[in-house]
Design a protein around this motif. Structure first.
Motif, short mmCIF file in Angstrom:
data_model
loop_
_atom_site.label_atom_id
_atom_site.label_comp_id
_atom_site.label_asym_id
_atom_site.label_seq_id
_atom_site.Cartn_x
_atom_site.Cartn_y
_atom_site.Cartn_z
N ARG A 102 43.77 59.40 23.08
CA ARG A 102 44.80 59.35 24.11
C ARG A 102 45.07 60.72 24.72
NH1 ARG A 102 50.03 56.25 23.09
NH2 ARG A 102 49.95 56.10 25.34
N GLY A 103 44.64 61.79 24.02
CA GLY A 103 44.83 63.11 24.59
C GLY A 103 43.81 63.43 25.66
N ASP A 104 42.75 62.65 25.75
CA ASP A 104 41.72 62.88 26.77
C ASP A 104 42.15 62.29 28.09
OD1 ASP A 104 40.12 64.04 24.84
OD2 ASP A 104 39.08 62.18 24.36
N SER A 105 42.04 63.07 29.14
CA SER A 105 42.45 62.59 30.46
C SER A 105 41.34 61.78 31.10
CB SER A 105 42.81 63.77 31.36
OG SER A 105 41.69 64.61 31.51
N VAL A 106 41.70 60.97 32.09
CA VAL A 106 40.72 60.22 32.86
C VAL A 106 39.73 61.21 33.47
CG1 VAL A 106 40.40 58.79 34.92
CG2 VAL A 106 42.28 58.32 33.34
N GLY A 107 38.44 60.90 33.34
CA GLY A 107 37.40 61.79 33.85
C GLY A 107 36.76 62.65 32.78
N THR A 108 37.36 62.70 31.56
CA THR A 108 36.77 63.45 30.46
C THR A 108 35.43 62.83 30.06
OG1 THR A 108 38.95 64.06 29.60
CG2 THR A 108 37.10 64.21 28.07
N ILE A 109 34.43 63.68 29.83
CA ILE A 109 33.10 63.21 29.43
C ILE A 109 32.77 63.76 28.05
CG2 ILE A 109 30.64 63.22 29.96
CD1 ILE A 109 31.38 63.50 32.91
N LYS A 110 32.34 62.85 27.16
CA LYS A 110 31.96 63.28 25.81
C LYS A 110 30.66 62.60 25.40
CE LYS A 110 36.48 64.34 23.82
NZ LYS A 110 37.42 64.04 22.71
N PRO A 111 29.88 63.26 24.54
CA PRO A 111 28.68 62.61 24.00
C PRO A 111 29.05 61.38 23.18
CG PRO A 111 28.68 64.98 23.56
CD PRO A 111 30.05 64.63 24.05
N THR A 112 28.07 60.49 23.04
CA THR A 112 28.33 59.20 22.37
C THR A 112 29.05 59.37 21.05
OG1 THR A 112 26.44 58.16 23.43
CG2 THR A 112 27.22 57.16 21.40
N ARG A 113 28.49 60.15 20.15
CA ARG A 113 29.05 60.23 18.79
C ARG A 113 30.31 61.06 18.70
NH1 ARG A 113 24.74 58.90 14.68
NH2 ARG A 113 25.71 60.39 13.27
N GLN A 114 30.80 61.56 19.85
CA GLN A 114 32.10 62.22 19.89
C GLN A 114 33.11 61.42 20.71
OE1 GLN A 114 31.84 66.37 21.02
NE2 GLN A 114 30.02 66.70 19.77
N THR A 115 32.69 60.24 21.17
CA THR A 115 33.58 59.41 21.99
C THR A 115 34.42 58.53 21.09
OG1 THR A 115 31.97 59.41 23.79
CG2 THR A 115 33.65 57.69 23.83
N GLY A 116 35.72 58.76 21.10
CA GLY A 116 36.63 58.01 20.24
C GLY A 116 36.89 56.61 20.78
N VAL A 117 36.42 55.61 20.06
CA VAL A 117 36.62 54.22 20.47
C VAL A 117 36.91 53.36 19.25
CG1 VAL A 117 35.00 54.47 22.40
CG2 VAL A 117 34.20 53.48 20.25
N HIS A 118 37.39 52.17 19.52
CA HIS A 118 37.57 51.15 18.49
C HIS A 118 37.21 49.81 19.12
CE1 HIS A 118 39.41 49.95 14.60
NE2 HIS A 118 39.31 51.23 14.34
N ASP A 119 36.39 49.03 18.45
CA ASP A 119 36.02 47.68 18.90
C ASP A 119 35.34 47.68 20.26
OD1 ASP A 119 37.57 47.09 16.62
OD2 ASP A 119 39.35 46.75 17.84
#
Length: 334
Positions: free
Chosen positions: A21-38
């Motif tokens: 939630r601290g990442d703003s819209v437009g933030t880009i991260k590599p796959t294994r650093q992308t915080g997701v659930h489900d």
């Protein structure tokens, strides 16, 4: 599932962290650093889109499956019908499912609170997933199905749409309680076919499975058709516990969408059956699960989240290509 109610605050923190939630819209991260659930994935044009648990339903996009850009959530505010239907729900929306059908994208989503089966599954539609398109607009169609505490022994969360070989739509769903269910939809994909019939497709009983903590811990059904079989993927044991997560993915298959689904040993998934597909190793990932499977460009991908053993058990995006053994069972491609 009852034990979840005692750690609501901890889980809420974990979920918030998982969604970045601290990442703003437009933030880009590599796959294994992308915080997701489900996570669930689909491709439109040259762009892949992820939909995930989060406030308003989290969305990410990528053109290479490697770098993911955070997009605006689906809902700016929680649907009022959902707030009214589920006490305690304030917009943190779980386990979406995305499909393209008859010229529209159908996004199913879960409305619930921790440890309770007073839950709903809703659906929203859009002509396109491209937020720059003039046709981009999510239209919420409201509730599809609801479960009630004290009445239903199942939980209306974790939806997944499958359309069978006769073009009949079905919705699988479920978490804990009496297990995973399947219900037929009308062709509008938003109402239940009548007479309504909830079919059991997988379940666990106390003490079953590969871990004594499993109990009846099963959720996240995902049905994928390949060849002559429907494959039912499900998640066993516990998510959402960071370094103590022991989530894992199992599978069974059937020639009929309604089952019975059998594992490699011919045990039905309604009787604790399930062949292991993936799990954590406590070196890179403590647990891994809640998967989707997506076929694109002649490849099958399994998309899921894992609890990062190198980052305090935070939930991250994982994508692997699937291979199929000589007997037709899915494995992670080496």
């Amino acid at each position: 599932m009852k034990c979840f109610a005692t750690i609501i605050f901890v889980l809420a923190v974990l979920f918030a962290t998982a969604q970045g939630r601290g990442d703003s819209v437009g933030t880009i991260k590599p796959t294994r650093q992308t915080g997701v659930h489900d996570p669930v994935m689909i491709k439109e044009g040259s762009t892949y889109y992820l939909f995930c648990t989060g406030f308003g339903i989290s969305v990410f996009s990528s053109t290479d499956l490697q770098n993911w850009k955070k997009e605006k959530p689906v809902f700016a505010t929680a649907p009022q019908w959902a707030v009214d239907a589920v006490p305690g729900y304030r917009g943190h929306t779980w386990a979406p499912d995305i499909s393209y059908y008859n010229g529209k994208y159908y996004l199913y989503y879960s409305v619930s609170t921790f440890g309770k089966n007073g839950s709903c599954i809703g659906v929203a539609v859009n002509k396109t997933l491209n937020p720059s398109s003039p046709d981009f607009k999510w239209e919420d169609l409201g509730k599809v199905i609801q479960s009630f505490p004290g009445k239903d022994q199942w939980n209306a969360i974790d939806p997944n749409l499958i359309v069978d070989e006769k073009n009949v739509p079905w919705l699988s769903f479920g978490s804990f309680w009496s297990g995973l269910k399947l219900v037929k939809l009308n062709s509008d994909l938003k109402t239940l076919a009548q007479p309504e019939q909830v079919v059991s497709i997988a379940a666990r009983t106390k003490g079953s499975g590969t871990d004594s903590s499993g109990g009846n811990a099963i959720e996240a059904p995902f049905i994928f058709k390949k060849g002559e079989y429907y494959y039912l993927f499900a998640s066993w044991d516990y998510c959402c516990r960071g370094e103590k997560s022991n989530y894992k993915v199992v599978v069974g298959r059937s020639k009929q969408v309604t089952g019975p689904y059998l594992d490699k040993n011919s045990v039905t998934m309604t009787s604790n059956g399930g062949t292991l597909v993936l799990e954590g190793d406590a070196k890179e990932w403590f647990g891994a699960g809640h998967n989707a499977v997506y076929h694109v460009d002649d490849k099958d991908y399994i998309v899921y989240h894992g609890y990062d053993a190198l980052d305090k058990g935070r939930s991250k995006l994982l994508i692997n290509e699937l291979a199929w053994d000589k007997e037709g069972w899915p494995t992670l491609k080496k």
